[in-house]
Design an enzyme around this catalytic site. Structure first.
Site, PDB file in Angstrom:
ATOM      1  N   LYS A  39       0.845  -1.230  -0.155  1.00 28.63           N
ATOM      2  CA  LYS A  39      -0.143  -0.047  -0.075  1.00 28.63           C
ATOM      3  C   LYS A  39       0.811   1.196   0.089  1.00 28.63           C
ATOM      4  O   LYS A  39       2.065   1.035   0.341  1.00 28.63           O
ATOM      5  CB  LYS A  39      -0.848   0.143   1.354  1.00 28.63           C
ATOM      6  N   ASP A  79      -7.119   4.257  -4.473  1.00 27.37           N
ATOM      7  CA  ASP A  79      -7.653   4.181  -3.260  1.00 27.37           C
ATOM      8  C   ASP A  79      -8.265   5.445  -2.854  1.00 27.37           C
ATOM      9  O   ASP A  79      -8.621   6.169  -3.984  1.00 27.37           O
ATOM     10  CB  ASP A  79      -6.733   3.793  -2.039  1.00 27.37           C
ATOM     11  N   PHE A 131     -19.427   8.438  -0.984  1.00 28.02           N
ATOM     12  CA  PHE A 131     -20.443   8.605  -2.344  1.00 28.02           C
ATOM     13  C   PHE A 131     -19.207   8.770  -3.472  1.00 28.02           C
ATOM     14  O   PHE A 131     -19.346   9.265  -4.453  1.00 28.02           O
ATOM     15  CB  PHE A 131     -21.107   9.819  -2.183  1.00 28.02           C
ATOM     16  N   GLY A 132     -18.207   7.848  -3.289  1.00 27.17           N
ATOM     17  CA  GLY A 132     -17.011   7.785  -4.330  1.00 27.17           C
ATOM     18  C   GLY A 132     -17.177   6.769  -5.205  1.00 27.17           C
ATOM     19  O   GLY A 132     -18.309   6.155  -5.347  1.00 27.17           O
ATOM     20  N   VAL A 168     -16.459   3.441  -5.179  1.00 25.80           N
ATOM     21  CA  VAL A 168     -16.934   2.204  -4.441  1.00 25.80           C
ATOM     22  C   VAL A 168     -18.669   2.278  -4.281  1.00 25.80           C
ATOM     23  O   VAL A 168     -19.325   1.469  -4.682  1.00 25.80           O
ATOM     24  CB  VAL A 168     -16.146   2.148  -3.181  1.00 25.80           C
TER      25      VAL A 168
HETATM   26  O1  2IT Z   1      -8.060  -1.606  -0.878  1.00 25.16           O
HETATM   27  C1  2IT Z   1      -7.975  -2.045  -1.925  1.00 25.16           C
HETATM   28  O2  2IT Z   1      -8.054  -3.219  -2.304  1.00 25.16           O
HETATM   29  C2  2IT Z   1      -7.701  -1.139  -3.215  1.00 25.16           C
HETATM   30  N1  2IT Z   1      -7.560   0.088  -2.935  1.00 25.16           N
HETATM   31  C3  2IT Z   1      -7.355  -1.597  -4.696  1.00 25.16           C
HETATM   32  C4  2IT Z   1      -6.093  -2.238  -4.782  1.00 25.16           C
HETATM   33  C5  2IT Z   1      -5.761  -2.528  -6.052  1.00 25.16           C
HETATM   34  O3  2IT Z   1      -4.396  -2.753  -6.222  1.00 25.16           O
HETATM   35  O4  2IT Z   1      -6.607  -2.689  -6.848  1.00 25.16           O
END
Ligand code: 2IT
Length: 434
Positions: free
Chosen positions: A126, A166, A239-240, A242
Site C-alpha cells: 500500500k 484508493d 459517495f465515491g 466504490v
Molecule cells: O484496498 C484495495 O484493495 C484497493 N484500494 C485496490 C487495490 C488494487 O491494487 O486494486
C-alpha cells in the site's frame, strides 16, 4: 490465546505504539488465526509471525510540486511493500491528509490476506500521501502526480510492485502517474499500474469492481441463509467510486440503496438511489467539494448534517467510506433496528467493539478483506490482460469477478463455520488468507 501469539502481539504493540490502526489490524488477524498457530508449533521456531508483521520494505519520500500560485508545496509520500511471498507487491495509493505510516502499514497488512484470498498471485502493498486533493485544480493534481512518480518509479514495475487507486486516487490520477512513468522509463510497460483508462490497457469493469464484488459477496452470504438481495434496503456511506458501484449493482438486482454520506452528513432517499441519481453521485464527487447535501436539495429528500447513516432502519449496511467509520453505538442501533447483514467495503470499516457485537448477536458480518476484494481481484485480471496484450470483454471480466467472489465466500465458510453453525466470516477470511 496461545503464548507465542501473545508474545509477538506484545512486541507489535510496543514497537508500533504510535500506529494504532496497524496494531488494530494485527490484533484482529492474530485473534482469528490462533487455532491454526496452535496446531503448528514449528511456526515459532521459524519466526513466522515475527516475519509476518514486519514489512519487507517500507519507504517515505519527499514530493515537491508547484501550485497554481507558483509556490512550491511539499508533501510526504509512502510505499509499504509488506509481503511479496506469493506475487509482485500489489495495492492502492491513498491521497488524503490523514495518511501517515500507521495508515499505510495497516492497509498494507490487510492487503496481504485480501490478495491471497482472491486466489491470484499478488503480494500485499500500500502507499500514498498526505496530499489533500480537495479544492485542487486539475493542473495541480497533474503536477502532484508527476512529482509523486518521479520518486516512486524506481521502486515499481509489472513484476515488482503494481500500485492502483484508493481514496483520492481514481482514473485521472492513475493516468497522470502512468504518463510520467512512461516518460521516465521510455517503455510502454502498462502492467505497472492498474485502474488505467481503457484506451491504454485498463480493464473493463475495474471502476465498478469493488462495488459489484461486494454486492456479489452479500448475495452469497444471504443465499447461504436462504435470503435474497432483491427487495432489501441498503445503507451505504461515502459517495465515491466504490459507493457508485454498489448503487449500480444493487439497483440492477432489485435492491434499494437509501443512503449516501460525506464529511458533511448523510442523505436519506427512501425511493432508492437509481437511474440518473447514480450518475449524479459521480458528478458530486468530481465537483471536488466533498459534500453530499446538494443531492438532498436536487432530489427533494432529507439531509442529516453531521450524522452517520447507521441510524436508519435497513436490512443491509455497507460502510464504503474509511476505516473505523462504524462504532459500537452504531452497531447496537443497527442490531436494534433488525439489520440482517453488515459488510465492510471500506478497509477496517468497523471498530473491533462493533464487530464483537455483530458476532455475539449472530449478525451476518463480512470483513473488508473478503467483501471488498473484488477491486484488487479485477486489478489482478487487468495485470493478466496487460501481460497477454489482450483485452477481455466486460462480460468476461464480470464473470471472472463473480467467480472469484463466490470462491472467497466458499473459503470463508470452510474456515469460519463455528460448531453452532454460525459463520464467523472474519475468522474464515483471516484463516483462509493466512
Ligand atoms: O484496498 C484495495 O484493495 C484497493 N484500494 C485496490 C487495490 C488494487 O491494487 O486494486
Amino acid at each position: 490465546m496461545n503464548e507465542y501469539i501473545e508474545r509477538v502481539l506484545a512486541s507489535v504493540r510496543e514497537k508500533n505504539a504510535s500506529e494504532p490502526e496497524f496494531v488494530q489490524t494485527v490484533e484482529e488477524v492474530f485473534k482469528s488465526i490462533a487455532p491454526v498457530v496452535e496446531r503448528h508449533p514449528e511456526y515459532e521456531k521459524n519466526g513466522l509471525l515475527e516475519r509476518l508483521v514486519e514489512p519487507e520494505r517500507m519507504f517515505s519520500f519527499r514530493i515537491a510540486w508547484v501550485d497554481d500560485n507558483g509556490k512550491v508545496q511539499v508533501n510526504k509520500g509512502y510505499r509499504c511493500q509488506f509481503n511479496g511471498s506469493i506475487g509482485p507487491y500489489k495495492g492502492g495509493l491513498r491521497f488524503h491528509p490523514s495518511v501517515y505510516s500507521g495508515i499505510v502499514k495497516f492497509l498494507g497488512f490487510e492487503q496481504i490476506f485480501k490478495n491471497s484470498l482472491t486466489g491470484l498471485p499478488i503480494g500485499g502493498a500500500k502507499g500514498g500521501s498526505d496530499f489533500n486533493p480537495n479544492g485542487k485544480s486539475d493542473g495541480e493534481i497533474m503536477r502532484f502526480c508527476q512529482a509523486f512518480m518521479n520518486n516512486l518509479y524506481r521502486f515499481i514495475g509489472p513484476d515488482i510492485d503494481v500500485p492502483a487507486g484508493d481514496i483520492g486516487v481514481g482514473g485521472r490520477e492513475i493516468g497522470y502517474l502512468y504518463g510520467q512513468y512512461r516518460h521516465i522509463k521510455g517503455v510502454f510497460e502498462n502492467g505497472v499500474l492498474t485502474g488505467k483508462g481503457q484506451s491504454y490497457g485498463g480493464s473493463n469493469i475495474r471502476p465498478e469492481a469493488t462495488g459489484y464484488g461486494a454486492v456479489y459477496y452479500a448475495e452469497e452470504v444471504l443465499a447461504h441463509f436462504g435470503e435474497k438481495i432483491e427487495g432489501k434496503t441498503i445503507a451505504i456511506s461515502g459517495f465515491g467510486n466504490v459507493a457508485w458501484g454498489v448503487a449500480k449493482k444493487a439497483a440492477q438486482l432489485g435492491a434499494r440503496v437509501v443512503t449516501i454520506s460525506g464529511p458533511d452528513g448523510y442523505v436519506y432517499d427512501p425511493d432508492g438511489i437509481c437511474g440518473e441519481k447514480i450518475d449524479y453521485m459521480l458528478e458530486l464527487r468530481a465537483s471536488g467539494n466533498d459534500i453530499v447535501e446538494p443531492y438532498a436539495e436536487k432530489y427533494g429528500v432529507q439531509f442529516f448534517p453531521d450524522r452517520r447513516p447507521w441510524e436508519q432502519k435497513v436490512d443491509i449496511a455497507l460502510p464504503c467510506a474509511t476505516q473505523n467509520e462504524l462504532d459500537e453505538d452504531d452497531a447496537r442501533r443497527l442490531i436494534d433496528n433488525g439489520v440482517l447483514c453488515v459488510g465492510e467495503i471500506s478497509n477496517m470499516g468497523c471498530r473491533p467493539e462493533a464487530i464483537d457485537l455483530f458476532i455475539k448477536n449472530h449478525i451476518m458480518y463480512g470483513p473488508g478483506k473478503a467483501v471488498n476484494a473484488g477491486g484488487v481481484a479485477t486489478s489482478g485480471l487487468e495485470m493478466t490482460q496487460n501481460a497477454m496484450h489482450i483485452s477481455w470483454s466486460a462480460e468476461e471480466v464480470d464473470q471472472r469477478l463473480h467467480g472469484i467472489m463466490r470462491d472467497i465466500h466458499t473459503q470463508c465458510v470452510k474456515y469460519g463455520t463455528e460448531p453452532d453453525g454460525y459463520i464467523n466470516y472474519m475468522k474464515g477470511a483471516n484463516i483462509a488468507g493466512f
